[in-house]
Design an enzyme around this catalytic site. Structure first.
Site, PDB file in Angstrom:
ATOM      1  N   HIS A 192       0.947  28.235   9.269  1.00 32.34           N
ATOM      2  CA  HIS A 192       0.456  29.191  10.256  1.00 32.34           C
ATOM      3  C   HIS A 192       0.269  28.538  11.615  1.00 32.34           C
ATOM      4  O   HIS A 192       0.448  29.191  12.651  1.00 32.34           O
ATOM      5  CB  HIS A 192      -0.846  29.818   9.769  1.00 32.34           C
ATOM      6  CG  HIS A 192      -0.652  30.845   8.707  1.00 32.34           C
ATOM      7  ND1 HIS A 192      -1.681  31.340   7.940  1.00 32.34           N
ATOM      8  CD2 HIS A 192       0.475  31.478   8.284  1.00 32.34           C
ATOM      9  CE1 HIS A 192      -1.200  32.226   7.085  1.00 32.34           C
ATOM     10  NE2 HIS A 192       0.106  32.320   7.273  1.00 32.34           N
ATOM     11  N   HIS A 247      11.428  35.108   6.722  1.00 38.55           N
ATOM     12  CA  HIS A 247      11.253  33.832   7.430  1.00 38.55           C
ATOM     13  C   HIS A 247      12.579  33.110   7.601  1.00 38.55           C
ATOM     14  O   HIS A 247      12.863  32.551   8.678  1.00 38.55           O
ATOM     15  CB  HIS A 247      10.277  32.937   6.669  1.00 38.55           C
ATOM     16  CG  HIS A 247       8.857  33.402   6.719  1.00 38.55           C
ATOM     17  ND1 HIS A 247       8.050  33.231   7.811  1.00 38.55           N
ATOM     18  CD2 HIS A 247       8.097  34.029   5.782  1.00 38.55           C
ATOM     19  CE1 HIS A 247       6.851  33.719   7.560  1.00 38.55           C
ATOM     20  NE2 HIS A 247       6.852  34.224   6.343  1.00 38.55           N
TER      21      HIS A 247
END
Length: 449
Positions: free
Chosen positions: A259, A401
């Site tokens: 993150h 992703h």
């Protein structure tokens, strides 16, 4: 130092081949109610329902494919838009169900797995992202879906008191949860940036920057660039949250290097949007993005002697969950590409971008060696020795992703991917002129000539 991999024709061909392979592989996930969870065998896993976040992500991915002119992607983008408009929509309470069964009724509506399941901001952010990107691709029904998703954001998810987002509600949008999470806020930033670009409404960009200011400039900076994930309703950090469930797939204990990399990229992209609109740019944004990147790299990459990034650390940087998630490497590659381009856009020289080029090459080499089973087929989780693991994830839930990773090096940091592709900016990674100085560009893949 020379051109290296960035912009090299053969490297771009490799990225493009992986883009095509991912989109081809993920077609297997389409079911009547949206997109299902692909199991380890490459087929939809019937034990997983149709989840809102996966259908939103897949609709986003196929909208990007449609914008690139990849044959077949339009029907999957349209399938996603239709599923979000009908099968997954809560026609009684508004918003969207978190999960429905695979089949639909004669009206195209799905059956909720649990009619009382809570509505989640994390999941709704992907509806907005999908709608904005499908709108950039001018898909049927996308404009109406975007209008509805924006209205739901305004009504329920944006909290004007704090300039941040709400987390979840009961099915009827009562009983707001006494928890706030940085993961949902992060994906809301991504959706808001895409919405700002496709609508031209700067309000969504301003909201995104407010969230980034809190998460990056306040929380990450105040914790040595290890961003707390969990908060109470007044957005005070809950540092011990889920200590007894450290590998939670959405709310893990501690700091998450992946993150940090993702926030680094989003900070660079939001900064690019401000520059493009000739709006004031906070002077901390680029340096903070670099700090986030560096902390995630030094805390997460090969820190326990094994290849890859650890999933989580504590707030001193010691590994907690040592499994390797594919998405972390993908976000590292994307962040390295975005930071490199942002520095070049700012007139910084080759010495300043050398670290990012080194990380980019190293992490792609790791992905090729350990994660890519075959073109378009990525192992989602490995153990510390680099062997497949299912501690947190099983199968191949989505391509979100990995697909972005194949596109980020080929696109500018602004506008958002959907709008950039709509404007024909693939393989034009230098940031375009500010909006007021731009010449109109043709939309769609035919503009590539």
């Amino acid at each position: 130092m020379g051109l290296g991999w960035f912009g090299a024709p053969e490297h771009n061909r490799w990225l493009a081949a992986e883009t095509h392979a991912l989109l081809r592989y993920a077609r297997a996930s389409a079911v009547p109610a949206g997109f299902g969870w692909i199991g380890a065998d490459g087929a939809v896993d019937p034990n997983h329902p149709v989840e809102l976040w996966i259908t939103g992500r897949m609709t986003f991915c196929y909208s990007l494919g449609a914008l690139m002119g990849i044959p077949g992607c339009r029907r999957y983008a349209d399938h996603g838009v239709h599923a979000l408009s009908t099968a997954l929509r809560d026609h009684d309470n508004g918003g969207w169900h978190s999960a429905v069964h695979h089949e639909v009724d004669e009206q195209g509506r799905g059956t909720p797995v649990d009619p009382q399941a809570r509505k989640e901001g994390y999941q709704h952010s992907f509806v907005l992202l999908a709608a904005a990107t499908a709108t950039a691709a001018d898909r049927p029904g996308a404009h109406e879906l975007l209008r509805d998703a924006m209205a739901i954001q305004d009504r329920y998810w944006w909290d004007e008191r704090y300039g941040l987002t709400n987390e979840s509600y009961a099915a009827d949008f009562t009983d707001p949860e006494d928890y706030r999470g940085i993961n949902a806020a992060m994906h809301t930033v991504e959706a808001y940036l895409a919405t700002a670009d496709v609508t031209g409404d700067v309000r969504w960009l301003e909201r995104a920057v407010q969230i980034i200011d809190f998460a990056v400039n306040l929380q990450a900076r105040g914790n040595e660039w290890r961003l707390p994930e969990h908060y109470d309703t007044a957005w005070r950090p809950r540092m011990d949250y889920n200590r007894d469930e450290p590998a939670h797939p959405f709310r893990p204990f501690g700091a998450t290097p992946g993150h940090g990399l993702e926030w680094s990229r989003l900070t660079v992209q939001a900064r690019g949007a401000l520059v493009a609109r000739s709006l004031p740019v906070p002077d901390w944004m680029l340096s903070a993005a670099e700090e986030l990147f560096d902390r995630a790299r030094t805390d997460g990459w090969r820190v326990d002697g094994g290849p890859g990034f650890v999933y989580t650390t504590d707030f001193s940087g010691s590994p907690v969950v040592r499994e390797r998630m594919h998405w972390v490497v993908c976000e590292g590659v994307s962040a390295a590409a975005a930071l490199r381009q942002a520095l070049l856009d700012d007139g910084r020289g080759e010495i300043d971008v050398e670290l990012y080029e080194h990380c980019y090459r190293s992490w792609l080499d790791y992905a090729e060696e350990y994660l890519i089973e075959a073109p378009g087929v990525w192992t989602h989780e490995l153990d510390p020795q680099g062997r497949p693991s299912t501690r947190t994830w099983d199968g191949h839930p989505d391509i979100y992703h990995a697909l972005q990773m194949t596109l980020m090096p080929r696109l500018p940091v602004w506008p958002a991917m959907g709008q950039a592709l709509a404007e024909g900016r693939l393989d034009e990674p230098a940031s375009p002129l500010p909006v007021h100085a731009q010449q109109p560009r043709r939309r769609g893949f035919f503009s590539r000539g």
